[in-house]
Design a protein around this motif. Structure first.
Motif, mmCIF file in Angstrom:
data_model
loop_
_atom_site.group_PDB
_atom_site.id
_atom_site.type_symbol
_atom_site.label_atom_id
_atom_site.label_comp_id
_atom_site.label_asym_id
_atom_site.label_seq_id
_atom_site.Cartn_x
_atom_site.Cartn_y
_atom_site.Cartn_z
ATOM 1 N N LYS A 1 -0.875 -1.360 7.738
ATOM 2 C CA LYS A 1 -0.829 -2.818 7.862
ATOM 3 C C LYS A 1 -2.228 -3.419 7.723
ATOM 4 O O LYS A 1 -2.390 -4.546 7.264
ATOM 5 N N SER A 2 -3.238 -2.675 8.146
ATOM 6 C CA SER A 2 -4.638 -3.085 8.008
ATOM 7 C C SER A 2 -5.369 -1.974 7.266
ATOM 8 O O SER A 2 -5.248 -0.796 7.620
ATOM 9 N N LEU A 3 -6.129 -2.347 6.239
ATOM 10 C CA LEU A 3 -6.787 -1.362 5.387
ATOM 11 C C LEU A 3 -8.270 -1.658 5.265
ATOM 12 O O LEU A 3 -8.713 -2.790 5.489
ATOM 13 N N SER A 4 -9.029 -0.635 4.905
ATOM 14 C CA SER A 4 -10.424 -0.814 4.524
ATOM 15 C C SER A 4 -10.433 -1.045 3.017
ATOM 16 O O SER A 4 -10.391 -0.097 2.235
ATOM 17 N N TRP A 5 -10.454 -2.296 2.621
ATOM 18 C CA TRP A 5 -10.276 -2.653 1.219
ATOM 19 C C TRP A 5 -11.523 -2.333 0.410
ATOM 20 O O TRP A 5 -12.621 -2.763 0.764
ATOM 21 N N PRO A 6 -11.392 -1.632 -0.711
ATOM 22 C CA PRO A 6 -12.553 -1.304 -1.541
ATOM 23 C C PRO A 6 -13.056 -2.485 -2.360
ATOM 24 O O PRO A 6 -14.204 -2.487 -2.821
ATOM 25 N N ALA A 7 -12.192 -3.500 -2.579
ATOM 26 C CA ALA A 7 -12.570 -4.609 -3.454
ATOM 27 C C ALA A 7 -11.833 -5.865 -3.029
ATOM 28 O O ALA A 7 -10.801 -5.807 -2.362
ATOM 29 N N GLY A 8 -12.381 -6.999 -3.422
ATOM 30 C CA GLY A 8 -11.681 -8.259 -3.276
ATOM 31 C C GLY A 8 -12.026 -9.044 -2.027
ATOM 32 O O GLY A 8 -12.842 -8.640 -1.206
ATOM 33 N N GLU A 9 -11.354 -10.192 -1.916
ATOM 34 C CA GLU A 9 -11.524 -11.106 -0.803
ATOM 35 C C GLU A 9 -10.213 -11.244 -0.049
ATOM 36 O O GLU A 9 -9.137 -11.227 -0.640
ATOM 37 N N GLY A 10 -10.313 -11.406 1.264
ATOM 38 C CA GLY A 10 -9.126 -11.499 2.087
ATOM 39 C C GLY A 10 -8.678 -12.933 2.304
ATOM 40 O O GLY A 10 -9.483 -13.861 2.306
ATOM 41 N N ALA A 11 -7.361 -13.107 2.501
ATOM 42 C CA ALA A 11 -6.782 -14.394 2.859
ATOM 43 C C ALA A 11 -5.705 -14.133 3.902
ATOM 44 O O ALA A 11 -5.075 -13.076 3.913
ATOM 45 N N GLU A 12 -5.492 -15.109 4.771
ATOM 46 C CA GLU A 12 -4.589 -14.891 5.899
ATOM 47 C C GLU A 12 -3.152 -15.244 5.547
ATOM 48 O O GLU A 12 -2.866 -16.343 5.073
ATOM 49 N N LYS B 1 -8.044 7.557 -1.045
ATOM 50 C CA LYS B 1 -9.173 6.700 -0.677
ATOM 51 C C LYS B 1 -8.807 5.574 0.290
ATOM 52 O O LYS B 1 -9.645 5.140 1.084
ATOM 53 N N VAL B 2 -7.577 5.089 0.215
ATOM 54 C CA VAL B 2 -7.201 3.933 1.038
ATOM 55 C C VAL B 2 -5.984 4.252 1.913
ATOM 56 O O VAL B 2 -6.004 4.083 3.115
ATOM 57 N N GLY B 3 -4.901 4.717 1.283
ATOM 58 C CA GLY B 3 -3.719 5.091 2.044
ATOM 59 C C GLY B 3 -2.797 3.916 2.329
ATOM 60 O O GLY B 3 -2.875 2.859 1.704
ATOM 61 N N THR B 4 -1.919 4.117 3.313
ATOM 62 C CA THR B 4 -0.883 3.156 3.662
ATOM 63 C C THR B 4 -1.116 2.612 5.058
ATOM 64 O O THR B 4 -1.411 3.372 5.980
ATOM 65 N N SER C 1 0.820 -1.213 0.000
ATOM 66 C CA SER C 1 0.000 0.000 0.000
ATOM 67 C C SER C 1 0.851 1.260 0.000
ATOM 68 O O SER C 1 0.452 2.301 -0.536
ATOM 69 N N SER C 2 2.045 1.185 0.579
ATOM 70 C CA SER C 2 2.958 2.325 0.526
ATOM 71 C C SER C 2 3.379 2.600 -0.915
ATOM 72 O O SER C 2 3.443 3.762 -1.348
ATOM 73 N N TYR C 3 3.646 1.539 -1.656
ATOM 74 C CA TYR C 3 3.979 1.699 -3.071
ATOM 75 C C TYR C 3 2.815 2.328 -3.831
ATOM 76 O O TYR C 3 2.999 3.297 -4.587
ATOM 77 N N LEU C 4 1.608 1.812 -3.629
ATOM 78 C CA LEU C 4 0.447 2.345 -4.350
ATOM 79 C C LEU C 4 0.160 3.789 -3.952
ATOM 80 O O LEU C 4 -0.190 4.615 -4.799
ATOM 81 N N SER C 5 0.326 4.115 -2.671
ATOM 82 C CA SER C 5 0.073 5.486 -2.220
ATOM 83 C C SER C 5 1.043 6.466 -2.854
ATOM 84 O O SER C 5 0.680 7.608 -3.174
ATOM 85 N N GLY C 6 2.290 6.030 -3.046
ATOM 86 C CA GLY C 6 3.290 6.922 -3.603
ATOM 87 C C GLY C 6 3.161 7.128 -5.094
ATOM 88 O O GLY C 6 3.682 8.106 -5.629
ATOM 89 N N ILE C 7 2.458 6.215 -5.762
ATOM 90 C CA ILE C 7 2.412 6.280 -7.219
ATOM 91 C C ILE C 7 1.030 6.632 -7.759
ATOM 92 O O ILE C 7 0.879 6.957 -8.928
ATOM 93 N N ASP C 8 0.004 6.604 -6.887
ATOM 94 C CA ASP C 8 -1.356 6.853 -7.362
ATOM 95 C C ASP C 8 -2.109 7.717 -6.349
ATOM 96 O O ASP C 8 -2.349 7.287 -5.216
ATOM 97 N N ALA C 9 -2.473 8.917 -6.758
ATOM 98 C CA ALA C 9 -3.138 9.859 -5.855
ATOM 99 C C ALA C 9 -4.499 9.357 -5.404
ATOM 100 O O ALA C 9 -4.912 9.593 -4.253
#
Length: 379
Positions: free
Chosen positions: A222-233, A217-220, A204-212
């Motif tokens: 360890k735990s995020l509020s994911w806009p899409a997808g399914e989680g896996a441990e 909307k999400v930021g950087t 997420s740090s990579y995505l935050s630095g490259i996409d405004a």
């Protein structure tokens, strides 16, 4: 790594999946997120023999799944060389590992992002943090592509996929990047981490630095509020989910793709070149920022023609003032070995050996660790 990968419709066991799971099982004893979230850590396996007097120092660790393949091999070798020391590690994810370490339930923690000032304030005393390994995070996918073909992605397109804005493989943004491929009209099955994860922090740090848009909307974290997808441990959970799910995409530490035949997407770096995570490309990225510290640690998206942009260090966490002289000495000796001679086992397991300057940083950090009487523990 070939770009060819057969789509799979139903879950099934694969020898490589079992092997990857076995590595984690050895050191992730009882490592479930529910246990970690309640502050209860399962007892780690002691895989060493008894030392002098029948009471060997027992070292327990908890945290990053990013580190687990390296730790599994390195700790086993260390115990062969030091039969008087017993080491157990629970790969529960960085957040759960920090919680267990902060509560004093383990001898050391491991996280792909150093503890924040707030996290350190909640711990039981001053903390020393040192880098222990270096690796890249690959973007893996499950597509049926011609042999030798590889998916190309940019940071903004990857962010749009994880934001739920690009939902099909034949979206114009993807076909424009991959004119050499015939991408299917299938929906993209997005897989992300469900647990608090340093791997997620780096991604997420990579995505935050490259996409405004991602940063807003999400930021950087360890735990995020994911806009899409399914989680896996854990890293193994994400790798297995992508392996079993046709038309899926996920992010994992590069060692977790081995044996599963999961191809890595080529990611466009700052220089405009498409690169995959390898020893050479992660080394090139890290070389652009040799002077890391626990407060200035990020190496994502560094310049350089061959730099792989989703790279990062992982960190060991220890209490600066150790309550036990014997256990503290065993701990700093093991970590000093791990960050120097032990790096040979990092290289053999898909990681990048720590640069010499970073090895020296780890040694300097360990020199701050003292025993109960205030004596320094590193010989």
């Amino acid at each position: 790594m070939t770009g060819h990968h057969r789509s799979r419709g139903t879950p099934h066991h694969h020898p490589a999946t079992a092997a990857a799971a076995a590595v984690i099982t050895l050191f992730a004893v009882g490592a479930c997120s529910s246990a970690a979230s309640t502050g209860t850590l399962a007892s780690p396996v002691a895989v060493a023999s008894t030392g002098p007097g029948g009471h060997p120092p027992t070292l327990t660790g908890s945290g990053s799944t990013f580190d687990a393949p390296f730790f599994a091999v390195a700790f086993a070798r260390y115990q062969q060389q030091h039969p008087g020391v017993s080491i157990g590690y629970s790969a529960v994810g960085s957040s759960a590992g920090i919680a267990a370490f902060s509560a004093g339930q383990v001898s050391f923690g491991a996280s792909d992002v150093p503890m924040t000032a707030t996290e350190q304030a909640a711990a039981k005393g001053p903390i020393t943090q040192l880098p222990v390994d270096l690796g890249g995070e690959g973007v893996v996918y499950n597509l049926s592509l011609p042999a030798g073909a590889r998916l190309h992605l940019t940071g903004p397109v990857l962010a749009a996929i994880y934001l739920g804005q690009i939902t099909r493989w034949n979206d114009p943004a993807l076909t424009a990047l991959n004119p050499h491929l015939s991408l299917p009209p299938a929906a993209i099955n997005v897989v992300h981490r469900s647990d608090g994860s340093g791997t997620t922090y780096i991604f997420s740090s990579y995505l935050s630095g490259i996409d405004a848009a991602w940063a807003a909307k999400v930021g950087t974290g360890k735990s995020l509020s994911w806009p899409a997808g399914e989680g896996a441990e854990g890293n193994p959970g994400v790798a297995t989910a992508v392996y079993r799910t046709p038309f899926s995409i996920g992010y994992v530490e590069q060692a977790y793709s081995k044996g599963l035949l999961l191809p890595f997407a080529a990611i466009r770096n700052q220089a405009g070149n498409y690169v995959t995570p390898t020893t050479q490309t992660v080394t090139a990225d890290a070389a652009q920022k040799p002077a890391i510290t626990p407060a200035d640690f990020s190496i994502v998206n560094q310049p350089g023609t061959s730099s792989y942009p989703i790279s990062g260090y992982s960190w060991a966490l220890v209490y600066t003032h150790q309550p036990s002289q014997a256990r503290g000495q065993a701990l700093v000796a093991m970590l000093d070995w791990l960050t120097h001679h032990g790096q040979a086992y990092a290289a053999a397991n898909g990681y990048v050996p720590l640069p010499s300057q970073v090895q020296q940083l780890a040694h300097i950090m360990l020199q701050h660790v003292t025993g109960p009487t205030g004596t320094h523990l590193l010989n």
